[in-house]
Write a protein that holds these residues in place. Structure first.
Motif, mmCIF file in Angstrom:
data_model
loop_
_atom_site.group_PDB
_atom_site.id
_atom_site.type_symbol
_atom_site.label_atom_id
_atom_site.label_comp_id
_atom_site.label_asym_id
_atom_site.label_seq_id
_atom_site.Cartn_x
_atom_site.Cartn_y
_atom_site.Cartn_z
ATOM 1 N N GLU A 9 35.041 42.758 43.389
ATOM 2 C CA GLU A 9 34.354 43.050 42.135
ATOM 3 C C GLU A 9 33.617 44.386 42.195
ATOM 4 O O GLU A 9 33.638 45.167 41.247
ATOM 5 C CB GLU A 9 33.365 41.927 41.780
ATOM 6 C CG GLU A 9 34.001 40.588 41.514
ATOM 7 C CD GLU A 9 34.200 39.764 42.780
ATOM 8 O OE1 GLU A 9 33.943 40.264 43.895
ATOM 9 O OE2 GLU A 9 34.629 38.612 42.648
ATOM 10 N N THR A 13 34.504 47.689 40.016
ATOM 11 C CA THR A 13 33.460 48.261 39.164
ATOM 12 C C THR A 13 33.290 49.743 39.459
ATOM 13 O O THR A 13 33.198 50.563 38.533
ATOM 14 C CB THR A 13 32.132 47.510 39.363
ATOM 15 O OG1 THR A 13 32.334 46.132 39.006
ATOM 16 C CG2 THR A 13 31.021 48.101 38.516
ATOM 17 N N HIS A 48 39.150 45.249 33.298
ATOM 18 C CA HIS A 48 38.360 44.510 34.303
ATOM 19 C C HIS A 48 38.410 43.010 34.035
ATOM 20 O O HIS A 48 38.588 42.214 34.962
ATOM 21 C CB HIS A 48 36.901 44.961 34.248
ATOM 22 C CG HIS A 48 36.558 46.013 35.216
ATOM 23 N ND1 HIS A 48 35.284 46.235 35.625
ATOM 24 C CD2 HIS A 48 37.310 46.929 35.853
ATOM 25 C CE1 HIS A 48 35.252 47.238 36.466
ATOM 26 N NE2 HIS A 48 36.476 47.685 36.616
ATOM 27 N N PHE A 52 39.793 40.338 36.679
ATOM 28 C CA PHE A 52 38.913 39.285 37.207
ATOM 29 C C PHE A 52 39.460 37.902 36.878
ATOM 30 O O PHE A 52 39.382 36.988 37.694
ATOM 31 C CB PHE A 52 37.491 39.433 36.675
ATOM 32 C CG PHE A 52 36.758 40.623 37.231
ATOM 33 C CD1 PHE A 52 37.003 41.077 38.520
ATOM 34 C CD2 PHE A 52 35.824 41.288 36.478
ATOM 35 C CE1 PHE A 52 36.336 42.165 39.047
ATOM 36 C CE2 PHE A 52 35.148 42.384 36.985
ATOM 37 C CZ PHE A 52 35.400 42.823 38.272
ATOM 38 N N ARG A 56 40.418 35.150 39.730
ATOM 39 C CA ARG A 56 39.827 33.802 39.721
ATOM 40 C C ARG A 56 40.904 32.736 39.606
ATOM 41 O O ARG A 56 40.826 31.685 40.245
ATOM 42 C CB ARG A 56 38.821 33.668 38.580
ATOM 43 C CG ARG A 56 37.541 34.415 38.845
ATOM 44 C CD ARG A 56 36.568 34.133 37.737
ATOM 45 N NE ARG A 56 36.355 32.705 37.645
ATOM 46 C CZ ARG A 56 35.183 32.116 37.752
ATOM 47 N NH1 ARG A 56 34.116 32.835 37.941
ATOM 48 N NH2 ARG A 56 35.072 30.814 37.642
#
Length: 134
Positions: A9, A13, A48, A52, A56
């Protein structure tokens, strides 16, 4: 590679911020200002979100596979031991019928609990018996 995936993450970022800062002047060389930056940031933010979500989702699948493997191992190991217990209790010279029935019911319940392990039952158990914070 482990360090990268462990902090995925943060890396994504940082990459997103770099893309926003570098891509905005390239796409809008006249200096369109905050509107251009906001547009690029929105696209990067949406990207993003998709990344993500995919990460997950992959982790959930891996957890389910691992839990199924653990459940299979436990069923094999625990059921073998439970059958050994039942064999010993059944071979007693004068077993009390009520006690024998209680032991058999307990053995079945243990086998059912092991067979029903899932993410949901683990979450229910964790909610009932929270681990102490460290």
């Amino acid at each position: 590679m482990h360090r990268f995936t462990e902090h995925l993450e943060l890396w994504l970022t940082a990459a997103g911020l770099v893309v926003i800062l570098l891509l905005t002047p390239l796409l809008f060389p006249g200096g369109a200002g905050w509107t251009a930056t906001a547009l690029v940031a929105t696209v990067v933010g949406a990207l993003h979100g998709v990344i993500f979500w995919l990460v997950r989702r992959r982790e959930r699948v891996r957890r389910r596979v691992l839990l199924a493997q653990v459940r299979g191992m436990l069923k094999d190991r625990v059921n073998n031991q439970l059958q050994t217990i039942l064999g010993h209790v059944s071979s007693l010279p004068d077993p009390d019928v009520a006690t024998l029935r209680d032991i058999e019911m307990a053995v079945r319940e243990i086998a059912d609990i092991v067979g029903s392990l899932s993410e949901e039952t683990l979450e229910d158990w964790h909610a009932r018996y929270p681990l102490p914070t460290q």
